[in-house]
Motif scaffolding. Structure first.
Motif, short mmCIF file in Angstrom:
data_model
loop_
_atom_site.label_atom_id
_atom_site.label_comp_id
_atom_site.label_asym_id
_atom_site.label_seq_id
_atom_site.Cartn_x
_atom_site.Cartn_y
_atom_site.Cartn_z
N LEU A 189 39.22 -25.38 48.76
CA LEU A 189 38.86 -25.70 50.21
C LEU A 189 38.01 -24.27 50.51
N LYS A 190 36.73 -24.40 50.45
CA LYS A 190 35.91 -23.17 50.84
C LYS A 190 35.80 -22.96 52.21
N GLY A 191 35.91 -21.52 52.58
CA GLY A 191 35.75 -20.94 53.85
C GLY A 191 36.62 -21.23 54.93
N VAL A 192 38.07 -21.75 54.51
CA VAL A 192 38.77 -22.40 55.50
C VAL A 192 39.58 -21.13 56.30
N ALA A 193 39.79 -19.95 55.71
CA ALA A 193 40.29 -18.88 56.21
C ALA A 193 39.30 -17.70 56.49
N PRO A 194 39.82 -16.75 57.22
CA PRO A 194 38.90 -15.71 57.48
C PRO A 194 38.24 -14.99 56.44
N ASP A 195 36.92 -14.33 56.57
CA ASP A 195 36.32 -13.40 55.71
C ASP A 195 36.84 -12.25 55.95
N ILE A 196 37.42 -11.46 55.39
CA ILE A 196 37.98 -10.20 55.66
C ILE A 196 37.08 -9.09 55.37
N GLY A 197 36.09 -9.24 54.41
CA GLY A 197 35.10 -8.37 54.06
C GLY A 197 35.61 -7.35 53.55
N LEU A 198 35.33 -6.00 53.91
CA LEU A 198 35.62 -4.70 53.13
C LEU A 198 37.08 -4.12 53.74
N ASP A 199 37.58 -4.92 54.82
CA ASP A 199 38.92 -4.34 55.25
C ASP A 199 40.04 -4.41 54.24
N LEU A 200 40.41 -3.44 53.73
CA LEU A 200 41.53 -3.10 52.66
C LEU A 200 43.10 -3.09 53.39
N SER A 201 42.91 -3.08 54.57
CA SER A 201 44.36 -2.77 55.20
C SER A 201 44.85 -4.08 55.66
N VAL A 202 44.03 -5.28 55.40
CA VAL A 202 44.81 -6.40 55.80
C VAL A 202 44.13 -7.45 54.51
N MET A 203 45.04 -8.59 54.23
CA MET A 203 44.85 -9.46 53.33
C MET A 203 44.85 -10.92 53.81
N ASN A 204 44.12 -11.67 53.35
CA ASN A 204 44.11 -13.08 53.47
C ASN A 204 45.58 -13.71 52.72
N VAL A 205 46.29 -14.17 53.61
CA VAL A 205 47.50 -14.71 52.85
C VAL A 205 47.91 -16.12 53.13
N ILE A 206 48.66 -16.88 52.41
CA ILE A 206 48.99 -18.33 52.40
C ILE A 206 50.49 -18.25 52.20
N SER A 207 51.04 -19.32 52.74
CA SER A 207 52.43 -19.39 52.67
C SER A 207 52.96 -21.11 52.63
N TRP A 208 53.77 -21.32 51.54
CA TRP A 208 54.34 -22.66 51.59
C TRP A 208 55.57 -22.96 52.49
N SER A 209 55.72 -23.91 53.30
CA SER A 209 56.88 -23.93 54.01
C SER A 209 58.17 -24.19 52.89
N PRO A 210 59.33 -23.93 53.31
CA PRO A 210 60.53 -23.99 52.25
C PRO A 210 60.72 -25.37 51.83
N ASP A 211 60.43 -26.26 52.31
CA ASP A 211 60.51 -27.41 51.74
C ASP A 211 59.28 -27.94 50.68
N GLY A 212 58.37 -27.23 50.74
CA GLY A 212 57.44 -27.36 49.77
C GLY A 212 56.31 -28.53 50.28
N GLU A 213 56.40 -28.98 51.52
CA GLU A 213 55.73 -30.02 52.00
C GLU A 213 54.28 -29.62 52.56
N THR A 214 54.44 -28.43 52.99
CA THR A 214 53.10 -28.02 53.85
C THR A 214 52.83 -26.58 53.23
N LEU A 215 51.63 -26.25 53.40
CA LEU A 215 50.85 -25.02 53.19
C LEU A 215 50.11 -24.54 54.66
N ALA A 216 50.74 -23.12 54.86
CA ALA A 216 50.26 -22.56 56.10
C ALA A 216 48.80 -21.82 55.57
#
Length: 966
Positions: A189-216
């Protein structure tokens, strides 16, 4: 909006510089499973802090092992292992909660940005700026696969709780779903999350729901987008009052709530089912990481300035608790990762740490035959049912089918778990010395020893085996072999090679095959098949072949294939090794101790005589397993454990093992894969940590390391000399034992005379240097003890000169007393063994007078050249072969001579007995090698007349055989 009520404490110093368009540093926070500890880290601080949440004002435990800022941390699901990644390109593992450093499990070429454990803790994913994702097997530390597909730094990783997928996101906003079984990118999935560029104080992150059905995933409209696990289709979004992009998100343990933080410095708490926020707080700085408390209603947060805090009562008490109704995904009964339970690593001698390479999308490296840690009851049951997490279930076709399979699998596993009362430490599995784990598509060693190597590579259903000798000039040329049996173990010596495979086929057949290298007859190789009985270890010797099987049978065959003996062993075999007529076998004596220590015993058989020559317990370093076992070039039984300690068996003290090498004394970033050893050197292949085994290509290079005892730190600072002293004593005892064996067999022992004399002289040189150290360190009593250990008369005289030069007259006097006593004892021994004739007595009495003259003259000659007293570095005395100290008069006086001739220079015939006194003053003529004064005299004498200018034999005397009158 509420006023911020969470109190933040400084955990790490803020960065002094801004990175790109953002200020501060990326900081991390994680809980352990029981919420007993809170771990924080910062990309501007090379240390990791372990906090006690109940005592926030107390100082945290600090781990300082990285050389640069820590950008990622992760704790295994059972909270026994902590992983950290850093700007210094390394990923490190620690015991938890103790924080003891374990290993550098992998390295990258650029900084690491993300780490994640899978649900069982058997796999660690690591990624960073060099775009590749490494999947690391925490069971043995091997790199299972490297996933390539991102075009920018990978900043977020998340394992699907059902262990089918891995999701990753990079700094450009691209999300990839990876299938773990095949390593294939299922959805990009290209470009679905923000482009953080050169800001190294934050990171693009993802997380599965505990039941494994959904990716946030953070969305492009300051929202959170939910994607389906199987189709990667967008399901719904959470959009609220964030006015800038979301930079972190975290699911509650039950999956009902989601916490999000944004660049707008807000933290929102969402009710996912209702798709609305239920609480929020604003902070002074961006919150770059959050973690829900596993037990309780709280959220840990940390900002970009390194300040952390705990938001208590996140969810209103009127709503469902965030820890209520947590999804059950079959892992509650699992102990998860047990890599660091009890003691570090190890129940096995196998497990490759080799990286499959940057482009390895294909075959994953299978788990090694032996595991490096204790598996849980859950994992053992998984393996028995063919559903080990590492086998990674095949991709399901549909959601319903996945759920049905999951439920059936859960029922089957729970049935098995009910039958398991306790999880015992696993006994080490059998292995072959000098073998490496099989790697698909790569060559591996079936055997590597001091003679040569046997390698194999699988191709199209069969294997290609090659045998190479280190000495190509003397070794025979052996053609390569096509292996249709799938041999997994082998042994090699100068005469032939033996191969074996595990049980295969419907009849569960195990095959043993022997190939001689030279024979007068055609078709001399032979094979044996065992039905329902599996060969576990093989060994070779002089005209015999041995195989130890799963029935605990020792099967002994002749070189031609005749079945000679079948014996029953006391326990399951661990390994075996052969040398000439001797076969050494290691077996389990009993189950492992609760401390995870292996209980092993060794047995040595003499095949030619049909006897058992040795048996006893095999010592190992606590918490280790056996890594190598075999014989030295001289035939001494030796072992090497996974903690890097080499031991050699000795007959001293009724039979014992001497620790002759410790890897901990060598370079800390190296592992040593043992090949063999001789009397003074260890032959090994150096592997850079975390690798444990060499690769076949390029051809590994043998490294020679000095053997040394783990001596304690000496008050003299002379550890090297003391180590040399103990080694020389050991070598002298070995030579003596070999001489006794040869003499008992009726063989001539003169071939060992030179070796004995050189070792004896080297020991005297070492003792003299130790005496010099004792004198400088004012350890005079120890100096007296050392001078009594000198073997050669001239060495004692050299010691007297040394202490005289150091202006220690009292010590010189005591040294003189030692010399007088020694000469007197020699004279008494000689007198008792001389022929009962008056002519034979005169030289003896003359020698006693000579000895006293020599002693008195030594103390007076202090003007002779001696070693400087300031820095006395005593070099080896100039030893010359000794002439006989007593000779008869010309007119038919007879002399006695040792049965083994003494190497000496020409000496003029002594005119009469009185002239013998002059010998004491002629130090140039006196030998450096009198017979050992501490060994009994022999009655084996030979009488012969002294001829004029007679030239004596040029062989040194044997210092261990009983000496006779000179």
């Amino acid at each position: 909006m509420k006023v911020r009520s969470v109190k933040l404490r400084e955990a790490h110093k803020a960065s002094s510089s801004n990175n790109g368009r953002g200020g501060g540093s990326f900081c991390s926070v994680v809980w352990d499973q029981q919420a007993h500890h809170l771990v924080t880290a910062s990309s501007s601080d090379p240390s990791i802090s372990i906090h006690d949440p109940l005592l926030p004002s107390s100082a945290p435990r600090i781990l300082r092992h990285h050389r640069d800022g820590v950008t990622a941390i992760a704790i295994s699901p059972n909270s026994t292992c902590l992983a950290s990644g850093s700007i210094d390109h390394s990923v490190k593992l620690y015991k938890f909660p103790g924080g003891e450093f374990e290993t550098n499990i992998t390295r990258f070429t650029l900084p690491i940005r993300a780490l994640a454990f899978n649900r069982s803790g058997s796999m660690l994913a690591a990624a960073g700026d060099d775009e590749g994702i490494k999947l690391i097997n925490t069971i043995d530390g091997s790199i299972a696969r490297v996933l390539k597909g991102h075009k920018g730094p990978v900043t977020g990783l998340a394992f699907d709780p059902k262990s089918e997928y891995l999701a990753s996101v990079d700094s450009t906003g691209t999300v990839i779903f990876w299938e773990l079984q095949s390593g294939v990118a299922l959805h990009t999935l290209k470009g679905v999350a923000p482009d953080i560029g050169l800001d190294l104080s934050v990171m693009n992150v993802i997380s599965w729901s505990p039941d494994g059905e959904t990716l946030a995933v953070p969305g492009l409209r300051n929202d959170v987008v939910m994607y389906d696990r199987d189709t990667a289709e967008k399901l719904f979004t959470l959009r609220g009052d964030h006015i800038q992009p979301i930079c972190f998100l975290s699911w509650s343990p039950n999956g009902k709530y989601l916490a999000t933080s944004g660049l707008d410095r807000q933290v929102l708490i969402w009710d996912v089912d209702r798709k609305q926020d239920i609480d929020r707080q604003k902070f002074d700085d961006k919150i770059c990481c959050m973690a829900w408390k596993p037990i309780g209603n709280a959220l840990a947060i940390i900002d970009v300035m390194g300040k952390y805090g705990i938001w208590e009562s996140v969810v209103p008490s009127s709503m469902k608790s965030p820890t209520e109704d947590i999804p059950n995904l079959n892992s509650k009964n699992s102990n998860g990762l047990l890599f660091f339970d009890e003691e570090e690593e190890d129940l096995s001698a196998s497990g490759s740490l080799s990286d499959l390479g940057e482009g390895s999308h294909g075959e994953s490296e299978p788990p090694s035959r032996k595991r490096l840690r204790k598996p849980s009851a859950y994992e053992e049951n998984l393996e028995e049912n063919g559903n080990d997490e590492w086998s990674l279930r095949p991709k399901v076709e549909s959601h319903k089918k996945a759920n049905r399979i999951e439920k059936e699998s859960l029922n089957n596993r729970n049935e098995g778990l009910r039958s398991i009362t306790s999880a015992r430490p696993k006994m080490q599995e059998s292995f072959q010395p000098g073998a490496t784990p099989v790697q698909p598509g790569k060559r591996s060693f079936l055997c590597y020893n001091m003679v040569g190597s046997i390698t194999t590579i699988e191709h199209d259903g069969y294997s290609h085996i090659e045998i190479d000798f280190h000495d190509t000039g003397s070794g025979p040329r052996v053609p390569s072999m096509t292996d249709h049996f799938g041999f997994t173990m082998a042994a090699l010596n100068e005469n032939g090679s033996v191969f074996a495979n595990p049980c295969k086929g419907e009849k569960s057949m195990s095959t043993l095959m022997y190939r001689p290298f030279s024979t007068w007859a055609n078709n001399s190789e032979w094979s044996m098949r065992l039905e329902g009985e599996e060969v576990k270890a093989v060994a070779l010797g002089t005209a015999w072949v041995a195989a130890i099987t799963s029935f605990n049978f020792l099967r002994i065959f002749s070189e031609s294939g005749l079945q000679r003996h079948i014996l029953s062993l006391n326990g399951p075999v661990v390994t075996a090794s052969g040398f000439k007529d001797e076969l050494a076998i290691v077996t389990h004596a009993c189950d492992c101790l609760p401390s995870n220590d292996q209980m092993l015993e060794f047995t040595v058989f003499n095949i030619s005589t049909g006897t058992q020559s040795l048996k006893g317990r095999l010592p190992l370093t606590p918490g280790s397993h056996l890594a190598w076992f075999g014989f030295s070039e001289e035939g001494q039984l030796s072992s090497y454990d996974s903690k890097g300690v080499l031991r050699v068996y000795t007959s001293q003290y009724g039979g014992n093992w001497l620790p002759l090498f410790s890897a901990s004394k060598e370079k800390s970033d190296e592992n040593y894969w043992v090949v063999g050893l001789n009397a003074s050197k260890l032959f090994c292949i150096v592997c850079k940590k975390p690798e444990l085994f060499p690769q076949v290509m390029p051809k590994p290079v043998l490294t020679l390391l000095n053997l040394s005892f783990p001596v304690a730190s000496s008050d003299l600072g002379a550890e090297a000399l003391e180590n040399e002293f103990i080694l020389n004593n050991m070598h002298l005892l070995q030579i003596q034992k070999r001489m006794e064996e040869m003499a008992g067999a009726g063989l001539d022992t003169t071939s060992l005379d030179d070796e004995a004399f050189n070792t004896e002289a080297a020991q005297d040189r070492c003792i003299l240097r130790l005496i010099a150290s004792c004198c400088n360190g004012d350890k005079l009593v120890r100096a007296i003890e050392l001078v009594k250990l000198l073997s050669l008369e001239k060495s004692v005289k050299g010691a007297i000169k040394l202490v005289t030069a150091l202006k220690l007259p009292n010590l010189a006097e005591r040294f003189n007393s030692v010399l007088e006593e020694r000469l007197l004892n020699e004279a008494k021994g000689m007198k008792q063994t001389t022929l009962p004739s008056s002519s034979g007595d005169a030289p003896v009495m003359a020698n006693v007078a000579v000895s006293k003259t020599v002693v008195s003259s030594e103390t007076s000659k202090t003007s002779e050249t001696v070693i400087s007293s300031s820095t006395p570095k005593l070099t080896a005395p100039l030893f010359t072969k000794k002439a006989k100290s007593q000779e008869g008069a010309k007119g038919g006086i007879k002399k006695t001579e040792q049965k083994h001739d003494i190497d000496k220079e020409k000496v003029d015939e002594v005119k009469n007995a009185g002239e013998a006194r002059k010998i004491g003053e002629m130090s140039q003529i006196q030998t450096d090698h009198p017979s050992n004064p501490f060994i009994k005299s022999s009655n084996k004498q030979e009488v012969k007349k002294v001829g004029e200018n007679q030239v004596q034999s040029h062989r040194p005397s044997n210092p261990f055989l009983k000496s006779s009158v000179k």
